[in-house]
Scaffold this motif. Structure first.
Motif, PDB file in Angstrom:
ATOM      1  N   LEU A 131       0.826  -1.209   0.000  1.00 30.47           N
ATOM      2  CA  LEU A 131       0.000   0.000   0.000  1.00 30.47           C
ATOM      3  C   LEU A 131       0.862   1.261   0.000  1.00 30.47           C
ATOM      4  O   LEU A 131       0.528   2.250  -0.660  1.00 30.47           O
ATOM      5  N   THR A 132       1.966   1.218   0.724  1.00 30.30           N
ATOM      6  CA  THR A 132       2.843   2.384   0.790  1.00 30.30           C
ATOM      7  C   THR A 132       3.459   2.686  -0.570  1.00 30.30           C
ATOM      8  O   THR A 132       3.473   3.844  -1.022  1.00 30.30           O
ATOM      9  N   ILE A 133       3.969   1.661  -1.238  1.00 29.59           N
ATOM     10  CA  ILE A 133       4.574   1.877  -2.553  1.00 29.59           C
ATOM     11  C   ILE A 133       3.537   2.385  -3.545  1.00 29.59           C
ATOM     12  O   ILE A 133       3.795   3.312  -4.327  1.00 29.59           O
ATOM     13  N   ARG A 137       2.915   5.980  -6.075  1.00 32.99           N
ATOM     14  CA  ARG A 137       2.756   5.913  -7.526  1.00 32.99           C
ATOM     15  C   ARG A 137       1.347   6.262  -8.000  1.00 32.99           C
ATOM     16  O   ARG A 137       1.183   6.853  -9.068  1.00 32.99           O
ATOM     17  N   GLU A 138       0.341   5.861  -7.260  1.00 36.70           N
ATOM     18  CA  GLU A 138      -1.048   6.094  -7.677  1.00 36.70           C
ATOM     19  C   GLU A 138      -1.921   6.152  -6.428  1.00 36.70           C
ATOM     20  O   GLU A 138      -2.626   5.204  -6.088  1.00 36.70           O
ATOM     21  N   SER A 139      -1.858   7.280  -5.735  1.00 33.85           N
ATOM     22  CA  SER A 139      -2.500   7.384  -4.422  1.00 33.85           C
ATOM     23  C   SER A 139      -4.018   7.241  -4.502  1.00 33.85           C
ATOM     24  O   SER A 139      -4.645   6.735  -3.563  1.00 33.85           O
ATOM     25  N   SER A 140      -4.623   7.669  -5.611  1.00 36.11           N
ATOM     26  CA  SER A 140      -6.081   7.569  -5.706  1.00 36.11           C
ATOM     27  C   SER A 140      -6.546   6.119  -5.699  1.00 36.11           C
ATOM     28  O   SER A 140      -7.620   5.805  -5.171  1.00 36.11           O
ATOM     29  N   VAL A 240      -2.653  -4.224  -6.133  1.00 36.91           N
ATOM     30  CA  VAL A 240      -1.422  -3.494  -6.462  1.00 36.91           C
ATOM     31  C   VAL A 240      -0.822  -4.019  -7.762  1.00 36.91           C
ATOM     32  O   VAL A 240      -0.376  -3.239  -8.620  1.00 36.91           O
ATOM     33  N   SER A 241      -0.813  -5.331  -7.935  1.00 32.96           N
ATOM     34  CA  SER A 241      -0.283  -5.914  -9.172  1.00 32.96           C
ATOM     35  C   SER A 241      -1.104  -5.480 -10.381  1.00 32.96           C
ATOM     36  O   SER A 241      -0.548  -5.154 -11.440  1.00 32.96           O
ATOM     37  N   ASN A 244      -0.392  -1.790 -11.148  1.00 29.17           N
ATOM     38  CA  ASN A 244       0.928  -1.661 -11.774  1.00 29.17           C
ATOM     39  C   ASN A 244       0.906  -2.145 -13.217  1.00 29.17           C
ATOM     40  O   ASN A 244       1.580  -1.579 -14.086  1.00 29.17           O
ATOM     41  N   PHE A 245       0.144  -3.195 -13.476  1.00 28.40           N
ATOM     42  CA  PHE A 245       0.028  -3.710 -14.845  1.00 28.40           C
ATOM     43  C   PHE A 245      -0.632  -2.678 -15.756  1.00 28.40           C
ATOM     44  O   PHE A 245      -0.209  -2.473 -16.902  1.00 28.40           O
ATOM     45  N   LEU A 246      -1.654  -2.008 -15.236  1.00 25.49           N
ATOM     46  CA  LEU A 246      -2.388  -1.047 -16.051  1.00 25.49           C
ATOM     47  C   LEU A 246      -1.616   0.246 -16.284  1.00 25.49           C
ATOM     48  O   LEU A 246      -1.716   0.856 -17.352  1.00 25.49           O
ATOM     49  N   PHE A 247      -0.845   0.664 -15.281  1.00 23.89           N
ATOM     50  CA  PHE A 247      -0.226   1.985 -15.351  1.00 23.89           C
ATOM     51  C   PHE A 247       1.294   1.940 -15.339  1.00 23.89           C
ATOM     52  O   PHE A 247       1.944   2.951 -15.075  1.00 23.89           O
ATOM     53  N   ALA A 248       1.856   0.771 -15.600  1.00 24.11           N
ATOM     54  CA  ALA A 248       3.320   0.660 -15.632  1.00 24.11           C
ATOM     55  C   ALA A 248       3.890   1.458 -16.803  1.00 24.11           C
ATOM     56  O   ALA A 248       3.301   1.520 -17.868  1.00 24.11           O
TER      57      ALA A 248
END
Length: 248
Positions: A131-133, A137-140, A240-241, A244-248
């Motif tokens: 959650l912290t990471i 990167r994408e707080s919303s 989170v995965s 990250n996949f969508l917005f990497a």
């Protein structure tokens, strides 16, 4: 059949007396998320410590290893590096039986205590670090996940208050969570596009219940405390995965 289902609901559900604690925790984390990702990381680590404190033992000496490992792994998320978190977590997993072995010469008890320590720190610390990471990167999307889980637990807890309707409690929880997810996507309050609603809906509908069930199964002695955080344990890494996949 109905009796068996009611037993499952009792096993799965959230005691309504935990709702106040959950609400305070949710509001605190949302305030921290708006302030700063690092502040949020510290707050979510403290939340993880609060629910895991009693899970690894009955004395301070038994609890200290789990608390130390949880804090180390959870706070590694403040450095915003998934690989670092993975390395620290792997090292902590290896260190757990070694630390537990100190002063414990009874082999059967050593295994049980090491497993108990692992259950106490591993899920909560990885949840906090992830959650912290993601907050960096994408707080919303973090805010949305916190809100979805909170609404689920709120609906579940309120449903458990009325004995005549408690068999509907899991449905209330999941329905509320999915309704919030759908609404946030439709009004563009989240980074998730409408086309991804169903994959995320399936993720939420499956991962939250499974996370709660698995937590209760592996932590029967301390399930009452860990259950307050258990809705996050499986859905968080998957969420989170996916983000990250969508917005990497």
């Amino acid at each position: 059949m109905r009796g068996s289902f009611e037993e499952f609901v009792t096993f799965y559900g959230t005691p309504h007396r935990s709702l106040l604690v959950g609400s305070i925790g949710y509001c605190t984390l949302m305030i921290g998320l708006r302030a700063n990702p690092a502040v949020f990381g510290v707050l979510v680590t403290l939340a993880a410590l609060a629910v895991s404190w009693r899970a690894s033992g009955t004395s301070t000496s038994e609890r200290t290893p789990a608390v130390a490992l949880l804090t180390l792994v959870a706070l590694s998320g403040v450095l915003n590096d998934f690989r670092l978190v993975g390395f620290v977590a792997a090292a902590a997993v290896v260190a757990t039986p070694l630390i537990t072995a100190i002063g414990n010469k009874n082999s059967p008890r050593l295994f049980q205590q090491a497993l108990r320590v692992m259950v106490a720190w591993l899920p909560a610390s990885l949840t906090a670090a992830s959650l912290t990471i993601l907050a960096f990167r994408e707080s919303s999307s973090v805010g949305l996940l916190l809100s979805v889980v909170y609404i689920h637990d709120l609906g579940l807890g309120l449903g458990m208050r009325d004995h005549s309707r408690r068999h509907w409690a899991p449905f209330f929880g999941i329905s509320g969570a999915l309704a919030l997810l759908w609404t946030s996507i439709q009004i563009s309050a989240s980074p998730i596009s409408p086309g991804w609603f169903w994959p995320f809906a399936l993720l939420v509908a499956a991962a939250i219940p499974l996370g709660r069930i698995i937590t209760r199964l592996v932590s029967s002695e301390a399930g009452q405390d860990l259950q307050k955080f258990s809705s996050y344990f499986l859905v968080t890494p998957l969420w989170v995965s996916a983000i990250n996949f969508l917005f990497a």
